[in-house]
Design an enzyme around this catalytic site. Sequence first.
Site, PDB file in Angstrom:
ATOM      1  N   LEU A   9      47.106 124.482 -52.091  1.00 19.35           N
ATOM      2  CA  LEU A   9      45.652 124.306 -51.974  1.00 19.35           C
ATOM      3  C   LEU A   9      44.928 125.079 -53.073  1.00 19.35           C
ATOM      4  CD1 LEU A   9      43.300 123.058 -50.466  1.00 19.35           C
ATOM      5  CD2 LEU A   9      43.422 124.907 -48.790  1.00 19.35           C
ATOM      6  N   ASP A  97      45.624 122.295 -37.730  1.00 10.87           N
ATOM      7  CA  ASP A  97      45.662 121.451 -36.533  1.00 10.87           C
ATOM      8  C   ASP A  97      46.707 121.945 -35.526  1.00 10.87           C
ATOM      9  OD1 ASP A  97      47.571 120.797 -38.492  1.00 10.87           O
ATOM     10  OD2 ASP A  97      47.880 118.797 -37.658  1.00 10.87           O
ATOM     11  N   TYR A 120      54.209 129.135 -35.807  1.00 15.59           N
ATOM     12  CA  TYR A 120      53.219 128.974 -36.879  1.00 15.59           C
ATOM     13  C   TYR A 120      51.818 128.787 -36.284  1.00 15.59           C
ATOM     14  CZ  TYR A 120      50.626 126.661 -40.671  1.00 15.59           C
ATOM     15  OH  TYR A 120      49.675 126.311 -41.600  1.00 15.59           O
ATOM     16  N   LYS A 124      48.545 131.190 -36.725  1.00 20.19           N
ATOM     17  CA  LYS A 124      47.269 130.738 -37.314  1.00 20.19           C
ATOM     18  C   LYS A 124      46.117 130.981 -36.335  1.00 20.19           C
ATOM     19  CE  LYS A 124      46.801 129.206 -40.849  1.00 20.19           C
ATOM     20  NZ  LYS A 124      46.620 129.892 -42.162  1.00 20.19           N
ATOM     21  N   TRP A 145      48.179 118.241 -42.515  1.00 17.08           N
ATOM     22  CA  TRP A 145      49.013 117.292 -43.261  1.00 17.08           C
ATOM     23  C   TRP A 145      48.636 117.249 -44.761  1.00 17.08           C
ATOM     24  CZ3 TRP A 145      50.693 112.236 -40.363  1.00 17.08           C
ATOM     25  CH2 TRP A 145      51.108 112.543 -39.064  1.00 17.08           C
TER      26      TRP A 145
END
Length: 279
Positions: A9, A97, A120, A124, A145
Amino acid sequence: MVTGAAGMLGHAVLPALRNAGHQVTALTDLDVTRLEDVRTATLKARPDWVCHLAAYTDVDGCESREDHAMKVNGEGAGNVAAAAAGAGAAILSMSSDYVFAGDDPKPRRENDPTGPLSAYGRSKLAGEQAVRAANPRHAIVRTAWLYGQGGKNFVDTIRARALAGGPLAVVDDQRGSPTWTQDLAGALVQCMVKGAVGTFHATNEGSCTWHEFAVEICALAGANVTVSCLSSAELARPARRPSYSVLDTSRLQQVLGHPLPHWRDALARYLAQPAPVKR
Ligand SMILES: NC(=O)c1ccc[n+]([C@@H]2O[C@H](COP(=O)([O-])OP(=O)(O)OC[C@H]3O[C@@H](n4cnc5c(N)ncnc54)[C@H](OP(=O)(O)O)[C@@H]3O)[C@@H](O)[C@H]2O)c1
């Protein structure tokens, strides 16, 4: 200031910020678990916004290293948020998500109950809570995704295997919204410019299963291969994934004034780009 700037990212966020005329301190070596180092780097950078992208993102690896996942994704996010607050900066922190269980087919809104199925996801979620507690000037952005330049991702893997002739077998019992980092990066910059505060969901529009996604990748890549269906049980990955991972993005649309493009449109634009030169 951007943490985790060398990640997938980060490869999209840095040019998006710079092209919009912002001065950016890109941190690639700062360990976010070391609070004093994070404080020092933040005071030195004197940012208006800290864009927190650093994370331990190996979803299956987190199952056997939950302590490490909690340290990086939970405490680390809290460290970055606290350091930002100490330097008078706001924080935009990325989440996932996978904080939701995704056990019924309804797009999740920001305030819906969470219920992570994996280490995970739990890490988060801990990061979200730490950010909210440490810095009232926060934007927590859940996405899903991701694929894009500068990171190992599903699109590149499927395209390469398809062009090599297959065979391909892909899970068809998980549904979500594939999201191109470049589209997401533009939205993140807008969130910071507009001073968004709160929790937001940000993905490309529409949804598909991983199998439908793979079929579209093969078609756009011009590869004539059969993609067979697998169940999550057959794939037997260490981490459980939600079966329905679609996020309701209407709150983000209010900030941006529009939705992000449909995932099919994003995928076509990504695949139309020249492949990166291998060194
Ligand atoms: N990828 C997805 O599908 C997805 C989906 C939902 C949410 N997200 C979230 O989006 C954000 C960006 O993800 P991404 O796909 O860009 O992940 P990425 O490519 O794995 O980038 C994360 C970066 O963080 C670095 N990092 C790991 N541990 C660190 C630590 N202790 N201190 C500082 N940096 C550390 C990694 O370095 P190394 O590579 O050297 O470990 C990597 O450069 C993350 O918060 C992630 O949880 C991603």
